[in-house]
Structure formats: structure tokens, C-alpha cells
Design a protein around this motif. Structure first.
Motif, PDB file in Angstrom:
ATOM      1  N   ASP A  13     -31.223 -37.063  34.433  1.00  0.00           N
ATOM      2  CA  ASP A  13     -32.425 -37.864  34.701  1.00  0.00           C
ATOM      3  C   ASP A  13     -33.327 -37.904  33.473  1.00  0.00           C
ATOM      4  O   ASP A  13     -33.855 -38.962  33.107  1.00  0.00           O
ATOM      5  N   ARG A  14     -33.503 -36.769  32.827  1.00  0.00           N
ATOM      6  CA  ARG A  14     -34.356 -36.710  31.637  1.00  0.00           C
ATOM      7  C   ARG A  14     -33.751 -37.543  30.502  1.00  0.00           C
ATOM      8  O   ARG A  14     -34.466 -38.260  29.794  1.00  0.00           O
ATOM      9  N   LEU A  15     -32.426 -37.461  30.330  1.00  0.00           N
ATOM     10  CA  LEU A  15     -31.753 -38.265  29.308  1.00  0.00           C
ATOM     11  C   LEU A  15     -31.944 -39.750  29.590  1.00  0.00           C
ATOM     12  O   LEU A  15     -32.220 -40.542  28.675  1.00  0.00           O
ATOM     13  N   TRP A  16     -31.809 -40.148  30.832  1.00  0.00           N
ATOM     14  CA  TRP A  16     -31.915 -41.556  31.219  1.00  0.00           C
ATOM     15  C   TRP A  16     -33.326 -42.085  30.977  1.00  0.00           C
ATOM     16  O   TRP A  16     -33.511 -43.174  30.418  1.00  0.00           O
ATOM     17  N   ILE A  17     -34.321 -41.287  31.359  1.00  0.00           N
ATOM     18  CA  ILE A  17     -35.711 -41.696  31.142  1.00  0.00           C
ATOM     19  C   ILE A  17     -36.007 -41.829  29.654  1.00  0.00           C
ATOM     20  O   ILE A  17     -36.641 -42.792  29.201  1.00  0.00           O
ATOM     21  N   CYS A  18     -35.547 -40.856  28.893  1.00  0.00           N
ATOM     22  CA  CYS A  18     -35.759 -40.852  27.439  1.00  0.00           C
ATOM     23  C   CYS A  18     -35.130 -42.094  26.792  1.00  0.00           C
ATOM     24  O   CYS A  18     -35.737 -42.755  25.947  1.00  0.00           O
ATOM     25  N   SER A  19     -33.921 -42.430  27.207  1.00  0.00           N
ATOM     26  CA  SER A  19     -33.219 -43.598  26.651  1.00  0.00           C
ATOM     27  C   SER A  19     -33.998 -44.879  26.920  1.00  0.00           C
ATOM     28  O   SER A  19     -34.103 -45.756  26.051  1.00  0.00           O
ATOM     29  N   HIS A  20     -34.558 -44.988  28.107  1.00  0.00           N
ATOM     30  CA  HIS A  20     -35.277 -46.210  28.447  1.00  0.00           C
ATOM     31  C   HIS A  20     -36.680 -46.242  27.844  1.00  0.00           C
ATOM     32  O   HIS A  20     -37.236 -47.339  27.647  1.00  0.00           O
ATOM     33  N   GLU A  21     -37.237 -45.099  27.538  1.00  0.00           N
ATOM     34  CA  GLU A  21     -38.485 -45.081  26.773  1.00  0.00           C
ATOM     35  C   GLU A  21     -38.240 -45.608  25.356  1.00  0.00           C
ATOM     36  O   GLU A  21     -39.033 -46.393  24.835  1.00  0.00           O
ATOM     37  N   MET A  22     -37.144 -45.174  24.731  1.00  0.00           N
ATOM     38  CA  MET A  22     -36.815 -45.668  23.393  1.00  0.00           C
ATOM     39  C   MET A  22     -36.537 -47.169  23.424  1.00  0.00           C
ATOM     40  O   MET A  22     -36.894 -47.897  22.492  1.00  0.00           O
ATOM     41  N   ALA A  23     -35.943 -47.657  24.504  1.00  0.00           N
ATOM     42  CA  ALA A  23     -35.599 -49.076  24.608  1.00  0.00           C
ATOM     43  C   ALA A  23     -36.828 -49.982  24.674  1.00  0.00           C
ATOM     44  O   ALA A  23     -36.721 -51.196  24.449  1.00  0.00           O
ATOM     45  N   LYS A  24     -38.007 -49.405  24.971  1.00  0.00           N
ATOM     46  CA  LYS A  24     -39.234 -50.209  24.981  1.00  0.00           C
ATOM     47  C   LYS A  24     -39.657 -50.613  23.572  1.00  0.00           C
ATOM     48  O   LYS A  24     -40.468 -51.532  23.397  1.00  0.00           O
ATOM     49  N   ILE A  25     -39.115 -49.924  22.580  1.00  0.00           N
ATOM     50  CA  ILE A  25     -39.456 -50.212  21.179  1.00  0.00           C
ATOM     51  C   ILE A  25     -38.431 -51.197  20.623  1.00  0.00           C
ATOM     52  O   ILE A  25     -37.234 -50.943  20.646  1.00  0.00           O
ATOM     53  N   GLY A  26     -38.908 -52.326  20.121  1.00  0.00           N
ATOM     54  CA  GLY A  26     -38.008 -53.351  19.619  1.00  0.00           C
ATOM     55  C   GLY A  26     -37.213 -54.009  20.728  1.00  0.00           C
ATOM     56  O   GLY A  26     -35.989 -54.098  20.647  1.00  0.00           O
ATOM     57  N   PRO A  27     -37.894 -54.482  21.789  1.00  0.00           N
ATOM     58  CA  PRO A  27     -37.155 -55.098  22.893  1.00  0.00           C
ATOM     59  C   PRO A  27     -36.493 -56.399  22.463  1.00  0.00           C
ATOM     60  O   PRO A  27     -37.028 -57.128  21.626  1.00  0.00           O
ATOM     61  N   GLY A  45     -39.607 -46.344  16.361  1.00  0.00           N
ATOM     62  CA  GLY A  45     -38.614 -45.533  17.059  1.00  0.00           C
ATOM     63  C   GLY A  45     -38.405 -44.181  16.398  1.00  0.00           C
ATOM     64  O   GLY A  45     -38.254 -43.153  17.081  1.00  0.00           O
ATOM     65  N   ARG A  46     -38.425 -44.150  15.085  1.00  0.00           N
ATOM     66  CA  ARG A  46     -38.288 -42.899  14.344  1.00  0.00           C
ATOM     67  C   ARG A  46     -39.457 -41.950  14.648  1.00  0.00           C
ATOM     68  O   ARG A  46     -39.254 -40.747  14.823  1.00  0.00           O
ATOM     69  N   HIS A  47     -40.659 -42.496  14.678  1.00  0.00           N
ATOM     70  CA  HIS A  47     -41.828 -41.648  14.958  1.00  0.00           C
ATOM     71  C   HIS A  47     -41.737 -41.031  16.356  1.00  0.00           C
ATOM     72  O   HIS A  47     -42.063 -39.849  16.540  1.00  0.00           O
ATOM     73  N   LEU A  48     -41.303 -41.841  17.335  1.00  0.00           N
ATOM     74  CA  LEU A  48     -41.161 -41.313  18.687  1.00  0.00           C
ATOM     75  C   LEU A  48     -40.104 -40.209  18.725  1.00  0.00           C
ATOM     76  O   LEU A  48     -40.318 -39.146  19.325  1.00  0.00           O
ATOM     77  N   PHE A  49     -38.977 -40.448  18.079  1.00  0.00           N
ATOM     78  CA  PHE A  49     -37.910 -39.454  18.025  1.00  0.00           C
ATOM     79  C   PHE A  49     -38.401 -38.161  17.364  1.00  0.00           C
ATOM     80  O   PHE A  49     -38.138 -37.051  17.850  1.00  0.00           O
ATOM     81  N   LYS A  50     -39.127 -38.292  16.271  1.00  0.00           N
ATOM     82  CA  LYS A  50     -39.669 -37.121  15.568  1.00  0.00           C
ATOM     83  C   LYS A  50     -40.601 -36.324  16.488  1.00  0.00           C
ATOM     84  O   LYS A  50     -40.539 -35.084  16.551  1.00  0.00           O
ATOM     85  N   ASP A  98     -25.857 -48.280  22.397  1.00  0.00           N
ATOM     86  CA  ASP A  98     -25.011 -48.194  21.214  1.00  0.00           C
ATOM     87  C   ASP A  98     -25.739 -47.383  20.139  1.00  0.00           C
ATOM     88  O   ASP A  98     -26.760 -47.826  19.614  1.00  0.00           O
ATOM     89  N   GLY A  99     -25.218 -46.188  19.828  1.00  0.00           N
ATOM     90  CA  GLY A  99     -25.854 -45.322  18.840  1.00  0.00           C
ATOM     91  C   GLY A  99     -26.952 -44.471  19.437  1.00  0.00           C
ATOM     92  O   GLY A  99     -26.999 -43.259  19.243  1.00  0.00           O
ATOM     93  N   VAL A 100     -27.835 -45.103  20.206  1.00  0.00           N
ATOM     94  CA  VAL A 100     -28.999 -44.407  20.758  1.00  0.00           C
ATOM     95  C   VAL A 100     -28.567 -43.257  21.674  1.00  0.00           C
ATOM     96  O   VAL A 100     -29.164 -42.167  21.649  1.00  0.00           O
ATOM     97  N   LEU A 101     -27.518 -43.489  22.478  1.00  0.00           N
ATOM     98  CA  LEU A 101     -27.050 -42.423  23.370  1.00  0.00           C
ATOM     99  C   LEU A 101     -26.661 -41.182  22.578  1.00  0.00           C
ATOM    100  O   LEU A 101     -26.934 -40.050  23.004  1.00  0.00           O
ATOM    101  N   GLY A 102     -26.040 -41.371  21.413  1.00  0.00           N
ATOM    102  CA  GLY A 102     -25.604 -40.229  20.617  1.00  0.00           C
ATOM    103  C   GLY A 102     -26.752 -39.421  20.050  1.00  0.00           C
ATOM    104  O   GLY A 102     -26.667 -38.200  19.920  1.00  0.00           O
ATOM    105  N   VAL A 103     -27.851 -40.094  19.700  1.00  0.00           N
ATOM    106  CA  VAL A 103     -29.028 -39.394  19.168  1.00  0.00           C
ATOM    107  C   VAL A 103     -29.795 -38.701  20.295  1.00  0.00           C
ATOM    108  O   VAL A 103     -30.105 -37.505  20.222  1.00  0.00           O
ATOM    109  N   LEU A 104     -30.080 -39.447  21.351  1.00  0.00           N
ATOM    110  CA  LEU A 104     -30.891 -38.883  22.425  1.00  0.00           C
ATOM    111  C   LEU A 104     -30.075 -37.932  23.304  1.00  0.00           C
ATOM    112  O   LEU A 104     -30.643 -37.007  23.901  1.00  0.00           O
ATOM    113  N   GLY A 105     -28.759 -38.135  23.367  1.00  0.00           N
ATOM    114  CA  GLY A 105     -27.905 -37.155  24.041  1.00  0.00           C
ATOM    115  C   GLY A 105     -27.918 -35.829  23.312  1.00  0.00           C
ATOM    116  O   GLY A 105     -27.931 -34.755  23.936  1.00  0.00           O
TER     117      GLY A 105
END
Length: 416
Positions: A13-27, A45-50, A98-105
Motif C-alpha cells: 500500500d505504501r509503495l502504491w501510494i508513493c508511486s502515485h504521488e510521484m506520478a502527479k509530477i509531470g502529468p 521529481g528528484r527533490h521529492l525523491f530526495k 516504467d523505471g519509477v517502480l524500480g526507484v520507488l520499490g
């Protein structure tokens, strides 16, 4: 190294929420993402990840290509780190995973280790590679290519986009030029989680793809030159139609790939037609051919046949043909110990799996030349990727991340 307990699981659930939060950037315009490399959206997106990494207790460093490395310390400061990650940049009409799952996973794996108090001998590093997609600045996997010594930093900085903007200038503009030398880091191993980008796992009902090889590729930029003339007043026998040359070469590419089945592919992707007017016969067409296989002799054979036949097909209709290779890498065979760690993790967790060849290029393909590497794949709906309609399920993402965490923790060594 001892294996982690079979009941160790991430929080899907946390992974899924995180992925969709990142998806709000650059829709994107159709539910996906347009977060191309070195754009303002990429920077956001980089700042959020950091922020997320630092909240998880990791220290974030950046190299001169803008690649981000978030480190969770190990108990042995002399031990080489185990890396996991992928990329946050997307295609212009890309999906959310694509790609994002590998970083946020990878981030979720660290968060779960924190929750459960798991310590490892080797440090663990979560990585976000710059410009994996190569859609704005060619070639793809640019930063990992510099890291692995395939390109020089200066050459990478000089890559230009369609507007003539240089990679180095844009990296500086968005504020992500790091001070760390590219490739200075040494790795104990690297694991990359990714969606399959193909239909095999879903069609066979498998939870996990254990990636044994990556495909090598050759990108060939071709130019067919004819003569611009009026579509209405130029007699058919007197035309030098560059568009017709493109049509003939398109069929040739398909025929060559079909001759080398299975696991060989070929297609024409990017096409520019000049002058691109409805009542002018094209005088020039510039396009790219993409040949791929996990076997180097097959790639070489496809390229040789193309080089022999394409010029002749064009010559027969009175147009000229030129080509040059603009992107290439040889097919990697991933490290057997890392592959085994992935396979063993899937077995331990009770996930169905099969060995698979990656049909796409990934940063792990370059890193494989300088460190032990492997990949984990999860299914995606209808095999669709590089498309805003790209979809996966929370369960698929969770299973892939579970396997990633187990393989990484085992490789990094659990400290009791």
C-alpha cells in the motif's frame, strides 16, 4: 550470506501510494507522465525523491551526470555497497511505472528494513540514474553509460535535444550537477526492478521474471535522398521518391528480424520526412532502425544483411541511401550469483516465476560490465509500455519489490 526470513514482505500500500504521488509530477495528457530528463518536472521529481530518502535515514549524493545515490549504512564501513534502483525520467507520453517502480520499490525496501530493524553488513544504496530513456538526449542510458566507461563525461555533456539545448547546460540549469566523479563508486552488486514492458509474464500467469540476459541493440540512422517535385505534375516513371525508399527499407527490416526468430526484433521508429508537404514528393527521409537480440552473432548477422540490401533497394528506384550507427550495446549476460539470488528469493516467497530475456535496454545492462548485476521483472497489462495507458497491479508491484528486497538483503548480508 544467510537468507532473510520467508515472511519478510514490503508494504504494498505504501509503495502504491508513493508511486502515485510521484506520478502527479509531470502529468501526461492521458493519465500517464511526461517527465522528460532535465526538465523542470524532472527536477521536481528528484527533490521529492530526495526528501523521501532523507526521511528514511539515507544520505543523498549526486555525481556529475546528475545521478542520485541514497545510502543506508551497513555495519562494515569497508564493505562495498549493494545497489538497487532504476530511473525517474519518462517518455514524452510515458507510463507511471516504467523505471519509477524500480526507484520507488528500492526506497520501499529500505523503508521496510527500517520498520523491521534489519541491519546488513554491506551498505545499501538506492540509485536514480539520469537520462535512461534517451528520448530528449540520445543515446538512452546515458548516465549509466558514462558510469560504465562507455562514454566520456564531455561527450555526454555535448549531447543536444531537438531544440539544440546541450545536456550539460540543462543539467546545470535545473541544479542537479553533483560534485562526485562519475564511475568512482565501486559496487558489490546491483539489482534493478522493472516492469516487463512485454506480454510474456501476464500471458503465462507468472508473478516474476528472472532476467538472465539483456538484449543488445543497434540503432541505425538512415537517410534516403531523392528529389523534391510536384506530386501532380511529375510523371510516375520520372519520380525520385524518398518516401518509397523508406517503404522498401521498412519491409526489409521486418523480413530480416523475422528470419532470426526467436528473440530477435527490428522496426523503424523515428521518421522525419522533408519537406513534409502534402503536394511535394519527399526529397529526403531520415529515420532510425532498431535491431535487437540477446545473441551478438544474431545482431551482427541482421546488421550485415541490412547493410548489403538496403542500398540496393534504394538504388533500384533511383534514390540514394546512407546509414550510420547512432546507438549500440552488446547483449549482457547477467551475473549468475545475482540471478540465483533473484530466483531463490522468488522460490522462498512462493511466487511463480520464469527465466526471461529483457527486450528493452536498461541501466543494469551497462552496469553489468563493471559490477555483478541482475534484474527482476513484474508483469504489465497487455505488455504495454512507453504509452500513457501503461498499467500494473498493486499485487504485481508488491511481489516484484518483495523479491528485490530479499535478493538485496541476502546479498548485503543480514546481521543478527
Amino acid at each position: 550470506m544467510s537468507a532473510p526470513a520467508a515472511n519478510l514482505r514490503i508494504n504494498p500500500d505504501r509503495l502504491w501510494i508513493c508511486s502515485h504521488e510521484m506520478a502527479k509530477i509531470g502529468p501526461g495528457v492521458a493519465g500517464g507522465n511526461n517527465r522528460q530528463t532535465l526538465t523542470d518536472a524532472d527536477s521536481e521529481g528528484r527533490h521529492l525523491f530526495k526528501t523521501w530518502c532523507e526521511a528514511a535515514g539515507m544520505t543523498v549524493a549526486v555525481d556529475k551526470m546528475g545521478t542520485m545515490f541514497a545510502t543506508r549504512p551497513g555495519t562494515d564501513p569497508e564493505a562495498l555497497p549493494v545497489y538497487m534502483g532504476s530511473h525517474l525520467d519518462t517518455q514524452p507520453t510515458g507510463g507511471k511505472y516504467d523505471g519509477v517502480l524500480g526507484v520507488l520499490g528500492a526506497l520501499e525496501a529500505v523503508r521496510t528494513m527500517n520498520d523491521l530493524g534489519i541491519r546488513t553488513k554491506h551498505p545499501i544504496v538506492v540509485v536514480n540514474w539520469t537520462n535512461e530513456e534517451g528520448t530528449r538526449f540520445a543515446p538512452a542510458m546515458l548516465a549509466s553509460g558514462v558510469f560504465a566507461g562507455k562514454h566520456t563525461l564531455e561527450w555526454a555533456y555535448d549531447r543536444v535535444d531537438a531544440k539544440g539545448l546541450k545536456f550539460g547546460d540543462e543539467l546545470k540549469r535545473i541544479g542537479w550537477v553533483g560534485d562526485e566523479e562519475v564511475g568512482a563508486r565501486k559496487m558489490h552488486a546491483l539489482f534493478e526492478l522493472h516492469i516487463e514492458q512485454g506480454p510474456i509474464l501476464e500471458a503465462e500467469g507468472k508473478d516474476i521474471g528472472v532476467v538472465t540476459h539483456g538484449q543488445g541493440l543497434r540503432w541505425i540512422e538512415c537517410t534516403v535522398t531523392g528529389k523534391e517535385s510536384h506530386t501532380g505534375s511529375t510523371p510516375m516513371p520520372m519520380r525520385k521518391n524518398a518516401g518509397r525508399g523508406l517503404a522498401r527499407v521498412t519491409e526489409l527490416v521486418h523480413e530480416i528480424a523475422m528470419k532470426h526468430q526467436p528473440n530477435a526484433v527490428g522496426a523503424i521508429g523515428h521518421i522525419d520526412v522533408y519537406p513534409n508537404s502534402r503536394n511535394i514528393i519527399p526529397g529526403k527521409v531520415v529515420f532510425t532502425v532498431d535491431f535487437r537480440s540477446h545473441l551478438l552473432p544474431v545482431i551482427d548477422a541482421m546488421l550485415a544483411e541490412f547493410d548489403e540490401k538496403a542500398p540496393k533497394l534504394c538504388e533500384e528506384i533511383g534514390v540514394s541511401f546512407e546509414s550510420k550507427i547512432v546507438g549500440q550495446f552488446n547483449p549482457p549476460a547477467f551475473n549468475e550469483d545475482c540471478v540465483k539470488a533473484v530466483r531463490d528469493a522468488a522460490d522462498r516467497l512462493g511466487y511463480s516465476h520464469r527465466d526471461i530475456v529483457s527486450g528493452a535496454g536498461h541501466d543494469a545492462c551497462w552496469v553489468n560490465d563493471v559490477a555483478p548485476t541482475s534484474m527482476i521483472m513484474c508483469p504489465c497489462v497487455d505488455g504495454l509500455s512507453h504509452n500513457e495507458a501503461e498499467e500494473i497491479t498493486k499485487e504485481w508491484a508488491g511481489a516484484g519489490c518483495d523479491v528485490l528486497m530479499h535478493a538485496v538483503v541476502e546479498t548485503a548480508g543480514v546481521v543478527e
